[in-house]
Design a protein around this motif. Structure first.
Motif, PDB file in Angstrom:
ATOM      1  N   ARG A  51      -6.536 117.224  72.411  1.00 28.12           N
ATOM      2  CA  ARG A  51      -5.329 117.004  73.212  1.00 28.12           C
ATOM      3  C   ARG A  51      -4.162 116.559  72.336  1.00 28.12           C
ATOM      4  O   ARG A  51      -3.000 116.862  72.614  1.00 28.12           O
ATOM      5  N   ASP A  71      -3.629 119.956  69.347  1.00 29.00           N
ATOM      6  CA  ASP A  71      -3.256 121.313  69.767  1.00 29.00           C
ATOM      7  C   ASP A  71      -1.750 121.542  69.907  1.00 29.00           C
ATOM      8  O   ASP A  71      -1.261 122.621  69.541  1.00 29.00           O
ATOM      9  N   PRO A  72      -0.976 120.571  70.447  1.00 24.54           N
ATOM     10  CA  PRO A  72       0.465 120.844  70.587  1.00 24.54           C
ATOM     11  C   PRO A  72       1.166 121.165  69.275  1.00 24.54           C
ATOM     12  O   PRO A  72       2.172 121.885  69.262  1.00 24.54           O
ATOM     13  N   ALA A  73       0.639 120.664  68.150  1.00 25.11           N
ATOM     14  CA  ALA A  73       1.287 120.918  66.860  1.00 25.11           C
ATOM     15  C   ALA A  73       1.190 122.378  66.451  1.00 25.11           C
ATOM     16  O   ALA A  73       1.991 122.851  65.636  1.00 25.11           O
ATOM     17  N   GLY A 100       1.002 124.970  68.776  1.00 22.42           N
ATOM     18  CA  GLY A 100       1.327 125.833  69.903  1.00 22.42           C
ATOM     19  C   GLY A 100       2.784 126.235  69.933  1.00 22.42           C
ATOM     20  O   GLY A 100       3.622 125.778  69.145  1.00 22.42           O
ATOM     21  N   GLY A 101       3.091 127.121  70.878  1.00 23.03           N
ATOM     22  CA  GLY A 101       4.469 127.500  71.136  1.00 23.03           C
ATOM     23  C   GLY A 101       5.190 128.027  69.913  1.00 23.03           C
ATOM     24  O   GLY A 101       4.721 128.906  69.202  1.00 23.03           O
ATOM     25  N   ARG A 133       5.794 126.555  67.104  1.00 21.77           N
ATOM     26  CA  ARG A 133       5.538 125.872  65.842  1.00 21.77           C
ATOM     27  C   ARG A 133       5.252 126.849  64.706  1.00 21.77           C
ATOM     28  O   ARG A 133       5.545 126.566  63.548  1.00 21.77           O
ATOM     29  N   LYS A 180       4.370 115.847  63.544  1.00 25.41           N
ATOM     30  CA  LYS A 180       4.104 116.250  64.921  1.00 25.41           C
ATOM     31  C   LYS A 180       2.787 115.667  65.424  1.00 25.41           C
ATOM     32  O   LYS A 180       2.718 115.118  66.525  1.00 25.41           O
ATOM     33  N   THR A 195       2.316 112.557  68.356  1.00 20.72           N
ATOM     34  CA  THR A 195       1.932 113.099  69.660  1.00 20.72           C
ATOM     35  C   THR A 195       0.936 112.163  70.335  1.00 20.72           C
ATOM     36  O   THR A 195      -0.161 111.932  69.806  1.00 20.72           O
ATOM     37  N   ASP A 216      -1.860 111.034  73.172  1.00 18.21           N
ATOM     38  CA  ASP A 216      -2.825 111.633  74.078  1.00 18.21           C
ATOM     39  C   ASP A 216      -2.224 111.577  75.484  1.00 18.21           C
ATOM     40  O   ASP A 216      -1.889 110.491  75.974  1.00 18.21           O
ATOM     41  N   PRO A 217      -2.061 112.711  76.160  1.00 24.49           N
ATOM     42  CA  PRO A 217      -1.427 112.689  77.484  1.00 24.49           C
ATOM     43  C   PRO A 217      -2.198 111.879  78.525  1.00 24.49           C
ATOM     44  O   PRO A 217      -1.623 111.489  79.539  1.00 24.49           O
ATOM     45  N   THR A 277      -8.254 125.621  65.918  1.00 27.21           N
ATOM     46  CA  THR A 277      -6.872 125.303  66.285  1.00 27.21           C
ATOM     47  C   THR A 277      -5.878 126.115  65.475  1.00 27.21           C
ATOM     48  O   THR A 277      -4.817 126.504  65.969  1.00 27.21           O
TER      49      THR A 277
END
Length: 448
Positions: free
Chosen positions: A101, A104-106, A108-109, A111, A234, A238, A240-241, A397
């Protein structure tokens, strides 16, 4: 047609002791030839059972449908603990889910677009470092892949003193680290030493100390508001949501260690084999070089899509020489595969090495054919029987990162250099931390 080399398989029936000795030296040549045809095979030791599965729907059950029922095997993790600690590559369950969690955002999209300039700079530097003559190409690709990781992760070129030290120590770790140690085969209690070599432990300590320094420096920059906007920043910022927590320093050191292992070692392996394959097949090299030359005139992220054949060459290198040749999961409840009972605690082996060359799945499985991916059969195989990055929730990842980096570096090297195979130096693939050549990959380089 010339067939790219692969190691000879062992006889079908050998003693357990002989198999274990061969397995410790090299996973690939210790396996029987029937695994390139079998849907499933069972291997028994006095302490556990192991089942290798090649059947796509069984692989889907393990990796996609019920992955939490098949956690990563601690037996295989034992050999990597000194370096990787509790990294996302080795953990399971809630701990692994929390790590993904945050990480992964680093990747994605947008990046990948953001990291492209650093990849491009590393590739151009790699091309400039080469010289005419006979070269051991794995050393060159290792240097290039390490440069990519440091530039994208910490905004440091490989020439940076600390980055260079990590690279050198990692090479020492790779040479000292066997694929498996005693913990992979014996039911050792937690208090008993795992049989790690002294050189392995020492190299791991040095690497982790260097990474700790980089991580602490970056945390200080983040607090001061001066940190560059790269992957390390990043990931470290970030939360953890679910909990709002970020990685502590020790946790981040574990993650950086696996980013370096996965992002440097695997990319270096795949790129070296791709260059060897193109050297072995000059017509394919000319096609890829034509794409590369056009791309080099305007090397932008948007123009990467023009490297279609180059990308398929890289895919084919990943098929024939998957950097991670085997993945091991463990059963947590009784299972039944192909009408055979699989007990709790069994090892489930998914072998990209055998799956990618399976003669009931791939047409002409041992041939180098980048054009196969433009066919209906090739597309189906790519979907069902191509697993260089694993699959499902535990897919690597950095898979998207690697599929940008590989074709990009390949193109930047081909735009400037021609690679020629040496008939008297045929590389023999062996499995160390990744699939490498036993005595390196030697090619002759000339300027285009």
């Amino acid at each position: 047609m010339t067939i790219p080399p692969k190691p000879a398989a062992r006889p079908d029936k050998v003693s357990l002791w002989r198999h274990l000795r061969a397995f410790r030296r090299d996973i690939l040549s210790s396996q029987p030839a029937r695994l390139y045809h079998a849907w499933m095979a069972e291997f028994r030791t006095p302490f556990f059972r192991s089942y290798l599965i090649n059947q796509p729907d069984l692989i889907d059950i393990v990796l996609k449908d019920r992955p939490m029922n098949f956690p990563k095997s601690n037996r295989i993790a034992e050999g990597l603990r000194p370096l990787l600690g509790q990294s996302v590559f080795l953990t399971n369950g809630a701990q692994w889910q929390r790590q993904r969690r945050i990480i992964d955002p680093a990747f994605g999209g947008g990046r990948l677009r953001d990291t492209f300039p650093a990849m491009l700079a590393a590739g151009q530097a790699a091309s400039a470092r080469l010289a005419e003559g006979v070269r051991e190409i794995e050393a060159e690709t290792s240097h290039a892949a390490a440069d990519v990781i440091f530039r994208t992760l910490f905004s440091l070129p490989i020439e940076d003193a600390v980055a260079a030290q990590v690279f050198d120590q990692f090479r020492a770790f790779q040479r000292a680290q066997p694929v498996l140690n005693a913990g992979a085969f014996l039911p050792l209690p937690r208090w008993m030493p795992r049989g790690h070599r002294r050189q392995t432990r020492a190299a791991a300590r040095r690497i982790r100390a260097l990474i700790t320094g980089l991580t602490q420096d970056r945390m200080a920059q983040i607090r001061a508001g001066t940190a560059p906007d790269d992957l390390a920043t990043k990931i470290m910022t970030t939360p953890d949501p679910e909990t709002g927590e970020t990685f502590a320093t020790d946790e981040m050191v574990d993650q950086v260690a696996i980013f370096f292992l996965a992002g440097h070692e695997t990319s270096a392996s795949a790129l070296a084999w791709a260059l060897y394959l193109l050297a072995l097949f000059p017509d394919a090299q000319d096609r890829a070089a034509a794409e590369a030359t056009a791309f080099a005139q305007n090397p932008t992220f948007s123009n990467l899509s023009a490297l279609r054949f180059t990308r398929d060459v890289f895919r084919e290198a990943l098929r024939l020489y998957p950097p991670v040749p085997m993945m091991v999961r463990q059963t947590t409840r009784p299972e039944q595969f192909r009408n055979r009972d699989v007990p709790v605690g069994s090892q489930i082996v998914i072998s990209p090495w055998h799956l990618h060359r399976h003669d009931r799945l791939w047409p002409r499985p041992d041939e180098f054919d980048p054009d196969r991916y433009a066919t209906e059969d090739g597309t189906a195989c790519l979907r069902d029987a191509w697993l260089p990055f694993s699959s499902g929730p535990r897919v690597c990842t950095g898979a998207g990162f690697a599929m940008v980096e590989g074709p990009l570096l390949l193109a930047l090297l081909l735009a400037k250099w021609r690679f020629e195979a040496l008939p008297d130096r045929i590389p023999v693939p062996v499995a160390h931390l990744t699939v490498r050549a036993r005595e390196g990959i030697w090619l002759r380089l000339t300027r285009r």
